[in-house]
Design a protein around this motif. Structure first.
Motif, PDB file in Angstrom:
ATOM      1  N   ILE A 221       0.849  -1.188   0.000  1.00 16.50           N
ATOM      2  CA  ILE A 221       0.000   0.000   0.000  1.00 16.50           C
ATOM      3  C   ILE A 221       0.889   1.243   0.000  1.00 16.50           C
ATOM      4  O   ILE A 221       2.039   1.198   0.408  1.00 16.50           O
ATOM      5  CB  ILE A 221      -0.958   0.037   1.211  1.00 16.50           C
ATOM      6  CG1 ILE A 221      -0.181  -0.020   2.532  1.00 16.50           C
ATOM      7  CG2 ILE A 221      -1.979  -1.093   1.137  1.00 16.50           C
ATOM      8  CD1 ILE A 221      -1.064   0.135   3.765  1.00 16.50           C
ATOM      9  N   GLY A 222       0.317   2.351  -0.474  1.00 15.65           N
ATOM     10  CA  GLY A 222       1.035   3.619  -0.439  1.00 15.65           C
ATOM     11  C   GLY A 222       1.238   4.224  -1.815  1.00 15.65           C
ATOM     12  O   GLY A 222       1.221   3.525  -2.831  1.00 15.65           O
ATOM     13  N   ALA A 223       1.458   5.527  -1.824  1.00 21.84           N
ATOM     14  CA  ALA A 223       1.636   6.273  -3.065  1.00 21.84           C
ATOM     15  C   ALA A 223       3.095   6.424  -3.457  1.00 21.84           C
ATOM     16  O   ALA A 223       3.405   7.159  -4.395  1.00 21.84           O
ATOM     17  CB  ALA A 223       1.003   7.664  -2.921  1.00 21.84           C
ATOM     18  N   SER A 224       3.992   5.727  -2.781  1.00 28.48           N
ATOM     19  CA  SER A 224       5.422   5.944  -3.017  1.00 28.48           C
ATOM     20  C   SER A 224       5.845   5.614  -4.446  1.00 28.48           C
ATOM     21  O   SER A 224       6.691   6.299  -5.016  1.00 28.48           O
ATOM     22  CB  SER A 224       6.248   5.104  -2.031  1.00 28.48           C
ATOM     23  OG  SER A 224       5.976   5.476  -0.703  1.00 28.48           O
ATOM     24  N   GLY A 225       5.281   4.556  -5.028  1.00 28.39           N
ATOM     25  CA  GLY A 225       5.636   4.221  -6.406  1.00 28.39           C
ATOM     26  C   GLY A 225       5.199   5.297  -7.373  1.00 28.39           C
ATOM     27  O   GLY A 225       5.938   5.663  -8.302  1.00 28.39           O
ATOM     28  N   SER A 226       3.993   5.833  -7.175  1.00 29.54           N
ATOM     29  CA  SER A 226       3.490   6.917  -8.023  1.00 29.54           C
ATOM     30  C   SER A 226       4.361   8.158  -7.876  1.00 29.54           C
ATOM     31  O   SER A 226       4.718   8.815  -8.867  1.00 29.54           O
ATOM     32  CB  SER A 226       2.050   7.259  -7.634  1.00 29.54           C
ATOM     33  OG  SER A 226       1.283   6.110  -7.415  1.00 29.54           O
ATOM     34  N   ILE A 227       4.692   8.491  -6.631  1.00 26.79           N
ATOM     35  CA  ILE A 227       5.497   9.678  -6.366  1.00 26.79           C
ATOM     36  C   ILE A 227       6.909   9.502  -6.906  1.00 26.79           C
ATOM     37  O   ILE A 227       7.532  10.464  -7.382  1.00 26.79           O
ATOM     38  CB  ILE A 227       5.501   9.984  -4.858  1.00 26.79           C
ATOM     39  CG1 ILE A 227       4.088  10.316  -4.394  1.00 26.79           C
ATOM     40  CG2 ILE A 227       6.449  11.132  -4.530  1.00 26.79           C
ATOM     41  CD1 ILE A 227       3.913  10.341  -2.889  1.00 26.79           C
ATOM     42  N   SER A 228       7.425   8.290  -6.858  1.00 27.02           N
ATOM     43  CA  SER A 228       8.735   8.030  -7.457  1.00 27.02           C
ATOM     44  C   SER A 228       8.703   8.317  -8.949  1.00 27.02           C
ATOM     45  O   SER A 228       9.666   8.848  -9.509  1.00 27.02           O
ATOM     46  CB  SER A 228       9.142   6.572  -7.205  1.00 27.02           C
ATOM     47  OG  SER A 228       9.312   6.319  -5.831  1.00 27.02           O
ATOM     48  N   GLY A 229       7.583   7.964  -9.596  1.00 27.75           N
ATOM     49  CA  GLY A 229       7.433   8.289 -11.009  1.00 27.75           C
ATOM     50  C   GLY A 229       7.418   9.783 -11.253  1.00 27.75           C
ATOM     51  O   GLY A 229       8.022  10.283 -12.208  1.00 27.75           O
ATOM     52  N   VAL A 230       6.736  10.515 -10.369  1.00 30.80           N
ATOM     53  CA  VAL A 230       6.697  11.976 -10.496  1.00 30.80           C
ATOM     54  C   VAL A 230       8.091  12.564 -10.300  1.00 30.80           C
ATOM     55  O   VAL A 230       8.489  13.500 -11.014  1.00 30.80           O
ATOM     56  CB  VAL A 230       5.706  12.563  -9.470  1.00 30.80           C
ATOM     57  CG1 VAL A 230       5.787  14.084  -9.445  1.00 30.80           C
ATOM     58  CG2 VAL A 230       4.280  12.124  -9.799  1.00 30.80           C
ATOM     59  N   PHE A 231       8.853  12.008  -9.349  1.00 33.04           N
ATOM     60  CA  PHE A 231      10.216  12.490  -9.136  1.00 33.04           C
ATOM     61  C   PHE A 231      11.079  12.241 -10.375  1.00 33.04           C
ATOM     62  O   PHE A 231      11.853  13.106 -10.795  1.00 33.04           O
ATOM     63  CB  PHE A 231      10.820  11.807  -7.916  1.00 33.04           C
ATOM     64  CG  PHE A 231      12.241  12.215  -7.609  1.00 33.04           C
ATOM     65  CD1 PHE A 231      12.588  13.555  -7.523  1.00 33.04           C
ATOM     66  CD2 PHE A 231      13.228  11.271  -7.403  1.00 33.04           C
ATOM     67  CE1 PHE A 231      13.891  13.945  -7.248  1.00 33.04           C
ATOM     68  CE2 PHE A 231      14.530  11.637  -7.131  1.00 33.04           C
ATOM     69  CZ  PHE A 231      14.864  12.984  -7.052  1.00 33.04           C
ATOM     70  N   GLY A 232      10.933  11.049 -10.967  1.00 30.83           N
ATOM     71  CA  GLY A 232      11.644  10.781 -12.213  1.00 30.83           C
ATOM     72  C   GLY A 232      11.252  11.765 -13.296  1.00 30.83           C
ATOM     73  O   GLY A 232      12.091  12.225 -14.080  1.00 30.83           O
TER      74      GLY A 232
END
Length: 231
Positions: free
Chosen positions: A140-151
């Motif tokens: 669970i969590g938005a970390s994967g999505s946010i990692s994409g935004v950081f990329g």
């Protein structure tokens, strides 16, 4: 390619400008994440655990016999992005999303940003499934999505000429995720295992896929003005 060049007329903030100056999609994503977590506080522990099991991303459900209803397999790649392990986990993710998401949304626009954000989370989730195919623990969590935004932020900065090289920052970020994934200690994780492969997968996706979401008018290289034919 322009990047987050926001001009505001007049000295200071206008009378009708929001105090929290976040783009609309970003603000709604943060509000939805907070609202979901607030609603979960009203649930009993058993009901909340069942919700996490069915709407979190469970790798074994995709590689073996599904342990839940069929609709869970369809919804989980999206819904897992809006569930968090606690207030610290939620807060760290939302602050990070606000920091990195604003310039990317201003570059892509509302609809393209939402698609970019959610698709990064889907890709990140299935990267985790690929590496931990037998796991029955829900992610669970938005970390994967946010990692994409950081990329996406890094790629946009590099393409705009504001970053000489992607490699140092990308290398350090990936190394940190590997370290925290192996040894733990990521802020907000509460000692729970970190889906570090999902973080890296989302980040690489953001680097590679951003150009697919940039509006054509911005992605096209500027053409020099036509030569004056008069002699």
């Amino acid at each position: 390619m322009p990047f987050d060049d926001v001009r505001r007329s007049g000295p200071g903030r206008g009378a009708h400008e929001r105090a929290i100056n976040l783009p609309p999609a970003l603000l709604w994503l943060i509000l939805i994440n907070v609202a979901v977590h607030l609603l979960r506080q009203a649930l009993s522990e058993s009901v909340d655990q069942q919700l996490v099991t069915q709407l979190g991303l469970v790798p074994a459900n995709y590689t073996g016999d599904p342990g839940g209803p069929w609709w869970s397999l369809l919804l989980a790649p999206i819904t897992y992005q809006f569930l968090h392990g606690g207030w610290i986990h939620l807060g760290v993710n939302m602050i990070t999303l606000a920091a990195f998401g604003a310039p990317v949304e201003r570059l892509l626009g509302v609809r393209r940003f939402v698609l970019f954000y959610l698709s990064a989370g889907v890709v990140a989730g299935f990267i985790h499934v690929l590496f931990y195919s037998d796991s029955v623990d829900p992610v669970i969590g938005a970390s994967g999505s946010i990692s994409g935004v950081f990329g996406g932020v890094l790629m946009a900065l590099w393409q705009a000429g504001r970053m000489p090289s992607l490699l140092p920052v990308a290398g350090i970020w990936i190394a940190l995720n590997v370290f925290f994934g192996i040894f733990g200690g990521t802020p907000g994780s509460g000692g729970e295992p970190v889906a570090w492969t999902a973080h890296i997968g989302g980040f690489v996706y953001g680097l590679v896929a951003l150009r697919l979401f940039v509006p054509a008018a911005l992605a096209a290289p500027s053409q020099p003005p036509p030569a004056d034919g008069t002699g």
